[in-house]
Design an enzyme around this catalytic site. Structure first.
Site, PDB file in Angstrom:
ATOM      1  N   ASP A   1       0.890  -1.256   0.501  1.00 30.77           N
ATOM      2  CA  ASP A   1       0.357   0.220   0.093  1.00 30.77           C
ATOM      3  C   ASP A   1       0.834   1.276  -0.133  1.00 30.77           C
ATOM      4  OD1 ASP A   1      -2.601   1.625  -0.054  1.00 30.77           O
ATOM      5  OD2 ASP A   1      -3.188   0.240   1.819  1.00 30.77           O
TER       6      ASP A   1
ATOM      7  N   ASP B   1       2.275   5.086 -15.342  1.00 30.62           N
ATOM      8  CA  ASP B   1       3.364   4.540 -17.044  1.00 30.62           C
ATOM      9  C   ASP B   1       4.408   3.195 -16.094  1.00 30.62           C
ATOM     10  OD1 ASP B   1       1.778   5.951 -18.339  1.00 30.62           O
ATOM     11  OD2 ASP B   1       3.548   8.062 -18.723  1.00 30.62           O
TER      12      ASP B   1
END
Length: 543
Positions: A160, A218
């Site tokens: 996380d 990306d």
């Protein structure tokens, strides 16, 4: 630009590797090693249903239930712990410890238990100094923690992004890239690398300027095997609409199809089949849409209490086969209006998938023309299988659907050999504004609200031309700096050739500029700017 049957995955992986080599110079990306996770994961996670209210019994009961009710045999073969499993302090040697009250037999014992039932074992940590629940994070302990998890029998790690702060002069986006890149290198050096589930993009979602979010999405395909790109799905005890939460994450997922391929999957978060705020049709739609995306199918529910109907739709073999298809292509939008979303994709055996979602509040009927599905054969008859009930119908001009509110239809369409050609077909839309590229009869093009008309549905040819279905003899053209549609040049004019990058840019071969929303203009290609990032149909090859 478009390979007219399937996306060229090797080209996509090569592009990503070249573009991101400077980020991860010591390791190789998961999208280049799809054997680690060739198809999306399926299983169970406690978070959306139970949050921090987890213990050993919950997981043993879940494993027992999934082994007996058919879910394990349907493919749900992972049991994953989320936050709050650990003690508040590390051991004297720095290693993590489990909460001995919640897990009296210990996590190695639990790992052995679920493995004996036929499951893999997964776990949660955080890239910050604390987890979201306030437990010890892995910052500065990454290698120790990875080896600890492996010694416990873990093969899947969700990392996380809570409590991450910019350090050493880096921007916040650069800090996440640094930390997740380090995790990637740690895992890649392991004898048996853990599957890496990333949460970094979710911490940049929801902003008006999406440059940082685009930048993160990306690089995550090279860092790990899947990434959660948006907000958490609504938890069982949370305030708000569960359906709205599903639609929020669904909409985010429609923006990201270009990133997905064997080895890396866009993750719109958990399935929540026992959420009290969902109707039966909404639950089935949730599952069908995620399967159409080839998204991870991770259930967060009290598995022992699931109804027979819930088990039945979650175990639908035909939809699971779509989700687990080896091509791993994500369904993309063909058409969208105020009510209906129509999506398509190709499957590894050459079949074509059609998914239709009724987002509206009344029952709707619609006839979907065959050319909208990327099928170009003249005089062809196709066989469409309804993946909910297995019924078959022959179609030649259109496929008829009738859908109750928030229901979803899914059809698998078989293509005769003589009619097997597929041209990538669908919307060209700006992923920030949601506006669709629209052709007019006067040869002008504009960006407008998506309206479900053929003037907004584009074919992408193998030569790199874009032509609207409303005027297939016309192609998107740059002429004296302006963008319009003109008669398609059979000689392949560079003014009509476009390349599509993983960043979402549509670049013109003649000018070298990028299509930009506004008055539909060509501008210098910029780095992840809202006006220059576009979604295109599935099957379009990336440059």
């Amino acid at each position: 630009m478009g390979k007219e049957n399937t996306m060229n995955r090797r080209a996509k992986g090569t592009f990503l590797a070249a573009a991101l080599a400077a980020i991860f110079p010591l390791a190789y990306g998961s999208i280049e090693r799809p054997s680690l996770l060739p198809t999306p994961p399926m299983g169970f996670n406690n978070w959306a249903r139970f949050m921090c209210d987890l213990n050993e019994t919950l997981f043993t009961e879940t494993a027992d239930a999934m082994a007996s009710n058919g879910l394990r045999d349907a493919g749900y073969n992972r049991i994953n712990l989320d936050d709050c499993w650990m003690a508040y302090q590390r051991a004297d040697n720095g290693s993590l410890q489990w909460n001995t009250t919640k897990f009296p037999h210990g996590l190695p014992w639990l790992g052995n238990y679920v493995k004996a039932k036929g499951f893999y074992f997964g776990i949660y940590e955080d890239s910050g100094n604390l987890t979201c629940g306030g437990y010890p994070g892995s910052y500065h302990h990454e290698e120790l923690d990875a080896n600890t998890f492996a010694s416990w029998g873990v093969d899947y790690l969700k990392v996380d992004g809570c409590n991450v702060y910019a350090m050493h002069g880096r921007t916040l986006e650069e800090e996440y890239k640094h930390r997740y890149g380090h995790w990637h290198q740690v895992l890649s050096r392991m004898e048996h690398p853990l599957i890496f589930s990333e949460s970094a993009p979710a911490y940049f979602a929801g902003t008006e300027n999406r440059t940082d979010w685009y930048t993160v999405v990306d690089w995550v395909p090279v860092a790990g095997e899947l990434a959660r790109h948006s907000t958490d799905i609504l938890v069982y005890s949370g305030a708000g609409s569960a359906w709205d939460s599903i639609m929020n994450n669904y909409n985010y997922n429609t923006l990201l199809a270009r990133y997905q391929g064997p080895g890396y999957f866009n993750d719109p978060d958990f399935l929540i089949p026992d959420h009290q705020g969902l109707t039966a049709d909404e639950k089935r739609s949730h599952f069908a849409l995620w399967a159409s995306f080839s998204a991870p199918l991770i259930i967060s529910a009290y598995i022992p209490a699931l109804s027979k109907d819930e088990i039945a739709y979650l175990s639908n073999k035909a939809l699971i086969a779509v989700d687990q298809d080896s091509l791993a292509q994500q369904a993309t939008l063909v058409s969208r209006d105020d009510t209906l979303d129509i999506l398509t994709r190709s499957l590894s055996n050459g079949d074509r998938l059609l998914t239709v979602l009724n987002r509206g509040n009344t029952t709707v009927k619609s006839d979907i023309p065959i050319p909208w599905l990327g099928l170009t054969g003249t005089g062809c008859t196709y066989t469409a299988e309804d993946l909910w009930d297995g019924s078959l119908q022959k179609i030649s001009s259109h496929i008829a659907v009738q859908l109750a509110t928030h229901a979803t239809a899914v059809f698998r369409i078989s293509l005769p050999q003589a009619c097997s050609k597929v041209v990538p077909t669908g919307l060209v839309f700006n992923t920030a504004s949601g506006h669709c590229l629209t052709a007019s009869s006067s040869c002008s093009v504009t960006f407008q609200s998506c309206n479900g008309q053929a003037s907004q549905i584009w074919q992408v040819t193998s030569s790199g031309a874009l032509r609207p279905l409303s005027q297939t003899a016309q192609c998107l053209t740059v002429d004296d700096g302006s963008v319009k549609i003109q008669a398609c040049d059979t000689r392949g004019s560079n003014a009509q050739k476009w390349t599509y990058a993983v960043t979402g840019n549509l670049k013109n071969a003649k000018t070298g500029g990028c299509l930009t929303e506004g008055s539909v203009q060509m501008k210098t290609c910029l780095d992840e700017r809202n006006g220059q990032v576009f979604g295109l149909p599935s099957g379009v090859q990336l440059s």
